[in-house]
Design a protein around this motif. Structure first.
Motif, PDB file in Angstrom:
ATOM      1  N   GLU A 104       0.812  -1.154   0.051  1.00 15.91           N
ATOM      2  CA  GLU A 104      -0.066  -0.096  -0.117  1.00 15.91           C
ATOM      3  C   GLU A 104       0.871   1.384  -0.032  1.00 15.91           C
ATOM      4  O   GLU A 104       0.690   2.028  -0.837  1.00 15.91           O
ATOM      5  N   PHE A 117       8.853  -2.444   3.041  1.00 14.99           N
ATOM      6  CA  PHE A 117       8.516  -3.511   3.771  1.00 14.99           C
ATOM      7  C   PHE A 117       9.894  -4.072   4.676  1.00 14.99           C
ATOM      8  O   PHE A 117      10.355  -5.222   4.373  1.00 14.99           O
ATOM      9  N   ASN A 143       5.105  -0.296  -3.752  1.00 18.19           N
ATOM     10  CA  ASN A 143       4.014   0.098  -3.229  1.00 18.19           C
ATOM     11  C   ASN A 143       2.985   0.835  -4.092  1.00 18.19           C
ATOM     12  O   ASN A 143       3.668   1.609  -4.994  1.00 18.19           O
ATOM     13  N   HIS A 217      -2.944  -8.052   3.288  1.00 20.35           N
ATOM     14  CA  HIS A 217      -1.867  -7.445   3.526  1.00 20.35           C
ATOM     15  C   HIS A 217      -0.996  -8.182   4.880  1.00 20.35           C
ATOM     16  O   HIS A 217      -1.768  -8.489   5.877  1.00 20.35           O
TER      17      HIS A 217
HETATM   18  N1  URA Z   1       3.416  -1.862   4.433  1.00 23.67           N
HETATM   19  C1  URA Z   1       3.070  -1.391   3.168  1.00 23.67           C
HETATM   20  O1  URA Z   1       2.214  -1.462   2.471  1.00 23.67           O
HETATM   21  N2  URA Z   1       4.137  -1.293   2.482  1.00 23.67           N
HETATM   22  C2  URA Z   1       5.307  -1.173   2.971  1.00 23.67           C
HETATM   23  O2  URA Z   1       6.639  -0.789   2.356  1.00 23.67           O
HETATM   24  C3  URA Z   1       5.314  -1.261   4.388  1.00 23.67           C
HETATM   25  C4  URA Z   1       4.119  -1.578   5.150  1.00 23.67           C
END
Ligand code: URA
Length: 244
Positions: A104, A117, A143, A217
């Motif tokens: 996201e 992430f 993202n 997610h």
């Molecule tokens: N959540 C996300 O969607 N992207 C990221 O990079 C980290 C957490």
């Protein structure tokens, strides 16, 4: 013991080890039935990516195209998320990735490090990638929005419209065999729907001729660990598709 039985036991062990690594304490009955019928498959080993990439001579063209895209983004001020960010989180991984994971938007850790992430959700995603038989650096991770929304709120329509053309271009350049969209915002943006993620996940859609598998997610899984097995089911389908 018959050779076939040994293979089934090995498969079950692989799946159970995956669940354990993902922090699952109980197995739903239908999963246990699947294990009995040996439908759950061991992740296939993945050959290391050779120099020049999986599709031959495209490697340097892709590197150049991604660099040009990063330059195009520049010190982006296209939306209000630029006001509060520390770093633009462009995305990272192999330009020749077979799988591209799209989340996201960056959280606090990602904003600080400029990498996607890398926080708690990222650690869970990395475990999933590894259990699928890949190294994190074999896949590509990006993202929908590249700047952290304040207080980790959901990105707004104008922010998504300003930023999502870039992840679309990244997907076009990398041209993975499968995209895995992580969560509602990523999935709804990429396939253009308002259907809830719980209804979308587990089935393939098309994103510009690339098969796209929506799944939950990792942040959702941190709050709802009992649903981790559903993500593993989705991952199995992705692994099956890669064999084609
Ligand atoms: N959540 C996300 O969607 N992207 C990221 O990079 C980290 C957490």
């Amino acid at each position: 013991m018959q050779k076939q039985n040994i293979e089934i036991i090995k498969d079950i062990k692989t799946v159970l080890e995956f669940y354990q690594a993902m922090g699952i304490e109980r197995i739903p009955l239908n999963i246990a039935q699947k294990c009995r019928s040996a439908e759950v498959q061991k992740p296939p080993p993945h050959p290391p990516l050779g120099k020049g990439g999986r599709r031959g001579g495209d490697y340097s063209k892709k590197v150049i195209a991604l660099k040009a895209l990063r330059d195009e983004i520049g010190d982006c001020q296209r939306c209000k998320l630029s006001k509060g960010r520390k770093n633009i989180v462009f995305g990272e991984g192999s330009v020749d990735a077979e799988i591209m994971f799209i989340g996201e938007g960056p959280g606090e850790d990602e904003d600080l490090q400029g990498r996607p992430f890398v926080g708690r959700a990222g650690q869970l995603l990395t475990k999933l990638i590894e259990k699928m038989g890949f190294k994190r650096e074999d896949v590509y991770i990006g993202n929908i929005v590249k700047c952290r929304p304040p207080f980790n709120r959901v990105p707004e329509e104008d922010e998504i419209s300003a930023c999502s053309p870039f992840i679309r271009k990244q997907a076009g350049i990398i041209s993975p065999k499968v995209i895995v969209s992580l969560g509602r915002i990523s999935t709804q943006t990429l396939i253009g729907t308002k259907i809830p993620i719980g209804k979308l996940r587990g089935k393939f859609y098309q994103f510009e001729n690339i098969p796209l598998m929506p799944t939950f997610h990792p942040s959702y899984l941190l709050r709802n660990p009992k649903d981790k097995w559903l993500v593993w089911e989705d991952a199995q389908k992705v692994l099956e598709r890669l064999k084609k």
